[in-house]
Design a protein around this motif. Structure first.
Motif, PDB file in Angstrom:
ATOM      1  N   ARG A   1      -4.500   3.527   2.641  1.00  0.00           N
ATOM      2  CA  ARG A   1      -5.501   2.688   2.775  1.00  0.00           C
ATOM      3  C   ARG A   1      -6.997   3.397   2.363  1.00  0.00           C
ATOM      4  O   ARG A   1      -7.052   4.559   2.566  1.00  0.00           O
TER       5      ARG A   1
ATOM      6  N   SER B   1      -1.865   2.143  -4.309  1.00  0.00           N
ATOM      7  CA  SER B   1      -0.542   2.467  -4.601  1.00  0.00           C
ATOM      8  C   SER B   1      -0.190   2.986  -6.047  1.00  0.00           C
ATOM      9  O   SER B   1      -0.781   2.604  -6.904  1.00  0.00           O
TER      10      SER B   1
ATOM     11  N   ARG C   1      -6.823  -5.189   4.358  1.00  0.00           N
ATOM     12  CA  ARG C   1      -7.100  -3.835   4.270  1.00  0.00           C
ATOM     13  C   ARG C   1      -7.140  -3.527   2.702  1.00  0.00           C
ATOM     14  O   ARG C   1      -6.340  -4.090   1.744  1.00  0.00           O
TER      15      ARG C   1
ATOM     16  N   GLY D   1       0.786  -0.994  -0.166  1.00  0.00           N
ATOM     17  CA  GLY D   1       0.066  -0.013   0.106  1.00  0.00           C
ATOM     18  C   GLY D   1       0.755   1.229  -0.089  1.00  0.00           C
ATOM     19  O   GLY D   1       0.409   2.375   0.257  1.00  0.00           O
TER      20      GLY D   1
ATOM     21  N   GLN E   1       1.091   4.315   4.481  1.00  0.00           N
ATOM     22  CA  GLN E   1       0.046   3.216   3.863  1.00  0.00           C
ATOM     23  C   GLN E   1      -0.982   4.064   3.410  1.00  0.00           C
ATOM     24  O   GLN E   1      -1.838   4.858   4.029  1.00  0.00           O
TER      25      GLN E   1
ATOM     26  N   THR F   1      -6.326  -1.020  -0.265  1.00  0.00           N
ATOM     27  CA  THR F   1      -5.270  -0.075  -0.443  1.00  0.00           C
ATOM     28  C   THR F   1      -4.987   0.193  -2.083  1.00  0.00           C
ATOM     29  O   THR F   1      -5.415  -0.780  -2.812  1.00  0.00           O
TER      30      THR F   1
END
Length: 645
Positions: A387, A277, A273, A106, A385, A275
């Protein structure tokens, strides 16, 4: 990350080379800096001739040191996190795999390649034929750059993760832009630019989430490494390149390749989770000296823009470095620094790959690049991260609060019904016994029921608090407002009783809706709380039909023609009147209609004996069936409850 997914990452992203296996992770969030010293090339203009052709810059791959010795000045060594020479696969093993691991966890990741023209940046990144590369090696799979290797591993991991977890969904999109003469261009537009026309220049914007994006940039969904290869091939055909004396295939623009990775679960948890990126790979155009490249005309203009943007990037890097003295970070001075603003000092884990030529002919350019790379080691980012579940957790918590309120309302309704039943039984008993002795109704059974219900609700609250305590501070701050709503339920209405709350009820039929007519109602409120001064309370509402766009309907079609048609109507809670003054500090109205009695609607809080709500709720039935038509024709009602405290 769940155990199985961690095993999948380890399977595909574990280090295969001795260099990768013995590498030590870079501490904290500082930029990881690597240098590649390319071998001498066959292209004559790349490394000079005669005495200038000798090696003056050498890479010690084992010691991760670059050694500079021109035979005149004092020998100098530059230590880096990694030093590479001619092995393409080592670069991906040490850098590409770490980037992918962070992306799947993430985090935004960025690799940017920097160096003088002809030093091997594009070859290192893409593995395309570079200046002077022998023709018999151009189709050699061992010559693949870090990008195609990274993409292959990316989709190997994606494929196995999707097979392992059917609740997981992974989406990858790809975009490519170039910065040419300070103009941002889409290298993969849906509609190709007509021949003879200059491609459109796109604007750079900052989103409400403080993210830097290119407005109007085309994003392609990709489902495999082969599709990425095809798009990369198309983009390279659109990219600005030219031959100079130092490079037979010189990039005349900066290229930014971006892969957007989104991982979502059907039922996200703390372990699983959602995520997102960004994987960003930047292939910078090389700095160049006109005296060596012998550029002229348009190519010279390009070189000026390239050198200027690289100078501004260097100034920005010095500002980000803890060694730098400049307070102001000049990110807006060029399109390049603007687009890379998150990669330095921002929300990204960043790798810099500097490329240098070995010959004495390129001595000054190589030293400049090495000094540039050394400064980058002092840049610290602030990666976090990314999220996606924060908004989902907020929405879920608010929904649970709403459910708790509904349960509390139901509990109070059951309590009132039980008390009425007890009072009725007592009256019947008095009549049968022929006594007029007053009986004190304690409501013991009702109290026990309230205690049991409250225990259940307290258990739910404990469960919610346990989930919230498992979140980090940033998430807890985001949910602060939702927690206040939650506390209102427990600290406010849950402690209200018939002794400190006014409750007035009213009902109205929906028959006028089937007739497509608008009606205003002034409804007397039945005093359910038994307090004095509450018998004259009123509720003013209006119920009227609208069309699909929300405009009021004036026609009155026959009820039979409504079968199969759409029906929309609005319930407008206007105001209340004559609420007892001692119960007018906070007044609101709740209502429910029997067709969907699981859904309760609530106005905003108001105050005063004549509170104004002005609350509208629109209901839509996309297709009226026989059951719905009959329902609206019947005496089924909307029930309203005005509550004052």
């Amino acid at each position: 990350m769940p155990g199985n997914q961690e095993k999948i990452l380890s399977k595909w992203l574990s280090k295969d080379t001795a260099k990768g296996q013995k590498a030590k992770p870079v501490g904290g969030d500082r930029v990881t800096v690597a240098v590649r010293v390319r071998p001498q090339l066959e292209w004559k203009g790349a490394d000079g001739e005669g005495a200038m052709n000798k090696d003056a810059v050498m890479g010690d791959s084992d010691g991760n040191v670059v050694i500079c010795n021109d035979g005149k000045t004092k020998r100098k060594e530059y230590p880096f996190d990694y030093v590479f020479t001619d092995k393409q696969y080592e670069i991906h093993d040490c850098i590409g795999k770490d980037m992918l691991r962070e992306a799947f966890n993430g985090y935004n990741v960025c690799l940017f390649a920097y160096g003088q023209t002809g030093s091997g940046k594009t070859y290192t990144v893409q593995g395309l034929p570079g200046a002077g590369l022998p023709s018999d090696r151009r189709n050699d799979a061992n010559q693949e750059g870090i990008l195609p290797r990274l993409v292959k591993d990316l989709f190997n991991v994606v494929e196995e993760m999707l097979e392992d977890d059917p609740t997981l969904n992974i989406k990858v999109t790809m975009s490519l832009v170039e910065i040419y003469n300070e103009k941002v261009r889409d290298l993969l537009p849906h509609t190709p630019t007509p021949r003879g026309q200059e491609p459109a220049s796109l604007d750079i914007i900052q989103t409400p989430e403080k993210r830097i994006e290119v407005l109007g940039l085309t994003k392609h969904t990709v489902i495999g490494a082969e599709r990425v290869r095809q798009l990369l091939h198309e983009a390279n055909k659109n990219r600005q390149v030219a031959e100079t004396k130092m490079n037979e295939c010189s990039s005349r623009s900066h290229t930014i390749i971006q892969l957007y990775l989104v991982q979502t679960y059907e039922n996200p948890t703390v372990a699983n989770r959602d995520t997102e990126s960004y994987i960003t790979i930047v292939d910078l155009a090389g700095s160049e000296r006109q005296s060596k490249t012998e550029t002229q005309g348009a190519t010279l203009t390009e070189a000026k823009h390239i050198n200027k943007s690289l100078l501004q990037l260097g100034m920005a890097l010095n500002s980000f470095s803890s060694k730098g003295q400049t307070q102001h970070v000049p990110l807006r001075d060029s399109k390049l620094t603007r687009l890379l603003s998150e990669s330095f000092g921002g929300n990204s884990k960043t790798w810099m790959l500097a490329t240098v030529a070995p010959s004495l002919y390129n001595w000054s350019e190589s030293l400049s690049t090495l000094n540039y790379a050394s400064n980058a080691k002092y840049i610290t980012n602030h990666a976090k991260q990314n999220r996606l579940e924060r908004a989902m957790e907020m929405k879920d918590l608010k929904e649970r609060n709403k459910q708790l309120e509904a349960q509390l309302d139901l509990m109070k309704q059951k309590t009132r019904m039980l008390e009425e039943q007890i009072a009725g039984l007592v009256r019947e008993n008095d009549a049968l016994m022929g006594t007029s002795v007053p009986v004190q109704v304690t409501g013991l059974d009702s109290a026990r029921m309230i205690t049991d219900e409250r225990a259940k609700l307290l258990s739910l609250r404990t469960q919610l608090q346990s989930e919230i305590s498992g979140m980090d501070k940033e998430d807890q701050d985001l949910l602060h407002s939702a927690r206040r709503d939650y506390d209102k339920v427990w600290g406010g209405e849950s402690t209200e009783t018939a002794n400190n709350t006014f409750i007035g009820r009213a009902k109205v039929s929906l028959k006028n809706i089937i007739e497509q007519s608008s009606k205003f109602f002034e409804l007397p409120l039945t005093n359910e709380s038994g307090i004095s001064k509450g018998d004259n309370a009123r509720l003013m509402i209006k119920i009227y039909p609208v069309d699909a766009k929300g405009a009021p309907v004036t026609a009155s079609p026959a009820p039979s023609t409504l079968l199969g048609q759409r029906v929309d109507f609005v319930v407008h809670i206007i105001s209340a009147a004559n609420i007892p003054e001692e119960y007018s500090r906070k007044v609101y109205c709740k209502y429910v209609y029997k067709w969907a009695e699981k859904d309760t609607y609530k106005t905003n809080d108001a105050s005063g004996v004549n509170p104004e709500f002005d609350f509208r709720k629109r209901f839509a039935f996309s297709k009226m069936n026989v059951g719905l038509v009959e329902y609206f024709r019947s005496d089924n009602v909307i029930t309203f409850e005005v509550i004052g405290v």
